[in-house]
Design a protein around this motif. Structure first.
Motif, PDB file in Angstrom:
ATOM      1  N   GLY A  71       0.803  -1.355  -0.167  1.00  0.00           N
ATOM      2  CA  GLY A  71      -0.151   0.023   0.258  1.00  0.00           C
ATOM      3  C   GLY A  71       1.076   1.291   0.293  1.00  0.00           C
ATOM      4  N   GLY A  75       1.077   4.516  -2.614  1.00  0.00           N
ATOM      5  CA  GLY A  75       0.277   5.199  -2.501  1.00  0.00           C
ATOM      6  C   GLY A  75       1.516   6.693  -3.148  1.00  0.00           C
ATOM      7  N   VAL A 410       0.148  10.076   2.962  1.00  0.00           N
ATOM      8  CA  VAL A 410      -0.160   9.350   1.366  1.00  0.00           C
ATOM      9  C   VAL A 410      -0.407   7.434   1.391  1.00  0.00           C
ATOM     10  N   LEU A 414      -2.373   4.721   2.271  1.00  0.00           N
ATOM     11  CA  LEU A 414      -2.663   3.754   1.469  1.00  0.00           C
ATOM     12  C   LEU A 414      -2.507   2.375   2.004  1.00  0.00           C
ATOM     13  N   ALA A 417      -5.495   1.256   3.837  1.00  0.00           N
ATOM     14  CA  ALA A 417      -6.011   1.245   2.878  1.00  0.00           C
ATOM     15  C   ALA A 417      -5.220  -0.024   2.568  1.00  0.00           C
ATOM     16  N   THR A 455      -9.180   5.290   0.710  1.00  0.00           N
ATOM     17  CA  THR A 455      -8.338   5.020  -0.646  1.00  0.00           C
ATOM     18  C   THR A 455      -8.013   6.158  -1.218  1.00  0.00           C
ATOM     19  N   SER A 457      -9.078   7.313  -3.624  1.00  0.00           N
ATOM     20  CA  SER A 457      -9.196   6.879  -5.012  1.00  0.00           C
ATOM     21  C   SER A 457     -10.499   6.565  -6.015  1.00  0.00           C
ATOM     22  N   SER A 460      -9.915   3.221  -7.225  1.00  0.00           N
ATOM     23  CA  SER A 460      -9.614   2.202  -5.981  1.00  0.00           C
ATOM     24  C   SER A 460     -10.958   1.415  -5.606  1.00  0.00           C
ATOM     25  N   SER A 498     -11.163  12.404   2.005  1.00  0.00           N
ATOM     26  CA  SER A 498      -9.739  11.542   2.012  1.00  0.00           C
ATOM     27  C   SER A 498      -8.124  11.781   2.893  1.00  0.00           C
ATOM     28  N   GLN A 500      -5.988  11.240   2.633  1.00  0.00           N
ATOM     29  CA  GLN A 500      -4.932  10.822   0.752  1.00  0.00           C
ATOM     30  C   GLN A 500      -5.015  13.027   0.419  1.00  0.00           C
TER      31      GLN A 500
END
Length: 550
Positions: A71, A75, A410, A414, A417, A455, A457, A460, A498, A500
């Motif tokens: 992950g 990322g 990030v 990830l 995630a 995530t 995304s 994703s 998120s 991220q």
């Protein structure tokens, strides 16, 4: 080897879902309620998800740690690889002074911050989303807004809220293409269905931006410009996705909406009862309309030559050209030869049915990733702006320094995630929601929202929950296309909360450590829009709006 278990707590999906939700809930509490720095909150939540995977789900320690490393690697590549190179292009324009020229050019269209927010955060951001996606529009538009005089916090909030309606069709419809692959449903049909959902969001997002900039007064004075922008974007996105080309939906909608706003402003400027014009100095910073003015010189009397204006827009023209060329089928196939796909070393996981888990495969799409294409655009920008190699390298170093905490955040998010996904925690949550029967039509967008919140995304989230949506649709007698599309459409609303994207926005405007405050300012917008989409999904699954499903 580890085989996923979906109901480790007393063989109950419901109780297992309660435990599986702990890492995600903890992350949002640490960010929103305790105002914790994003990377610290992510690290704590990652540790908790590892403990649950190992102790509750029985995942071997080595396999859990390997899932986290995969992950973290994902990322960085492709997600951070895109953002780093996008910010590098921006840094080079700052280094050469051309960003100030671009700022003055945008200001010449309108010096009204409410209109600037619509054009830059929504329309220009949609174009960046269409071409690159993965956090690029948030990074680029937030610094552009700040350079136009918006306070850093407000610039970050505007960029995040604006990055909604275009997301499903972002990066040349990558999320929808991925959804088609995992569900085995036609991409054109899925794109058409999503094009009958997200345009509704587009109607309201420009109005939301105006409200963020100037409250009720802004809505009262600028509602017509905002509404025209939303209507034109929505109509273009619907028409293009349904009758022309799914990958081009955002490109056409972004350009059409920007042109509509420019035309509207020239025909009829919004009225003002108070100053909504920022005084922007040479440094590119100033106060927004709700803050007191500072005593700094402005550059209102500066006149830029046509050549300087062309150079200022050149980087973005180059980005568009590079991305368009790379989308040509012949070129794309040629670039795809450099893609390397392999199983993550040591990671041996199968799903609950005993089938190999696709998440264990890692793809290094070295040339087809938007990050590498953005790097190429950056090199061409360096040439166009006549920037020396040492200065360009210095700008790249400044970019890495600026994004250092975002990079860490990030990668941790990830890692979290992937641990939740590979161990089965996320699938447990999805399976529990899928058991709602016909009520699942109301909950379907929430599943996509949850996937993107984890995530960062939509691609994703579609990969994670797309097949589950189809299975739940079959069990409940609902439309497969509608439920799969609702996953992607709901997912776009998880983008703004998120961790991220929060980290990327905070880093771009120099607010590292303030991710929690940004989260609190956008979470209600996210939930409000999500409720609207849930209601739309439920109505489209009922006789009321079933005619909208292709």
């Amino acid at each position: 080897m580890y085989q996923q278990v979906l109901d480790p707590i007393a063989n109950s999906i419901a109780w297992s879902a309660v435990v599986a939700a702990i890492p995600l809930l903890l992350l949002f509490v640490l960010l929103g309620a305790l105002k914790m720095t994003a990377w610290v909150a992510s690290l704590i939540s990652l540790a908790v998800s590892l403990a649950i995977a190992i102790v509750v789900y029985g995942m071997p320690v080595g396999q859990a740690l390997l899932a986290g490393t995969e992950g973290a690697a994902f990322g960085f590549f492709p997600i951070l690889w895109i953002v780093i190179n996008a910010i590098w292009v921006y840094q080079m324009t700052v280094e050469t002074g051309h960003f100030d020229v671009l700022r003055r050019s945008f200001a010449s269209v309108s010096d009204d911050q409410r209109v600037q927010a619509i054009i830059i955060a929504f329309s220009f951001g949609a174009l960046m989303e269409a071409l690159a996606g993965f956090g690029t529009p948030v990074a680029v538009t937030s610094v552009m807004l700040m350079a136009l005089g918006f306070q850093p916090m407000k610039a970050a909030v505007l960029a995040l809220v604006a990055n909604t309606a275009p997301v499903a069709f972002g990066a040349m419809a990558t999320p929808i293409i991925t959804l088609g692959r995992v569900t085995e449903l036609p991409v054109d049909t899925l794109g058409a269905m999503i094009g009958r959902q997200t345009p509704l969001l587009a109607l309201f997002v420009p109005l939301a931006l105006v409200a963020i900039v100037d409250g009720r007064r802004g809505l009262r004075q600028t509602w017509l410009v905002a509404l025209v922008c939303g209507i034109v974007f929505a109509a273009a996105q619907y028409a293009t996705s349904n009758f022309v080309s799914v990958p081009l939906a955002d490109v056409v909608a972004a350009l059409a909406s920007a042109a509509a706003v420019v035309a509207m402003v020239r025909v009829r400027r919004p009225s003002r009862t108070a100053d909504v014009t920022a005084r922007v100095g040479a440094s590119g910073t100033a106060d927004g309309p709700d803050d007191g003015p500072e005593d700094r010189p402005d550059d209102a009397d500066v006149t830029d030559s046509r050549a300087d204006v062309v150079k200022a827009y050149a980087p973005y023209g180059i980005i568009i050209a590079v991305f368009v060329v790379c989308q040509i089928s012949v070129v794309k196939k040629l670039l795809d030869r450099a893609t390397i796909t392999f199983n993550w070393p040591g990671l041996d996981v199968v799903d609950a049915d005993g089938d190999p888990l696709s998440l264990a495969k890692f793809s290094l799409n070295l040339l087809t990733t938007p990050g590498t294409q953005m790097l190429v655009a950056g090199v061409l920008t360096m040439v166009a702006l006549r920037l020396s190699v040492p200065r360009a390298v210095k700008a790249y170093g400044a970019t890495l320094h600026q994004l250092r905490w975002a990079i860490l955040t990030v990668m941790l998010v990830l890692a979290l995630a992937f641990v939740m996904n590979v161990s089965g925690q996320t699938i447990t949550l999805g399976t529990w929601m899928a058991g709602a029967g016909t009520a699942f039509a109301l909950l379907s967008p929430i599943l996509g929202w949850l996937g993107v919140a984890v995530t960062g995304s939509d691609t994703s989230a579609n990969s994670l929950f797309g097949a589950l949506q189809v299975t739940a649709a079959n069990q409940a007698g609902l439309s497969e296309v509608l439920m799969a599309a609702s996953n992607s459409s709901g997912g776009v609303l998880g983008k703004m909360i998120s961790p991220q994207n929060l980290a990327i926005a905070a880093a771009a405007v120099g607010l590292n450590g303030k991710e929690g405050e940004i989260f609190r300012r956008v979470v209600l917008w996210s939930l409000g829009f999500l409720l609207v989409l849930c209601a739309l999904s439920a109505l489209q699954a009922s006789p009321v709006l079933s005619w909208m499903v292709p």
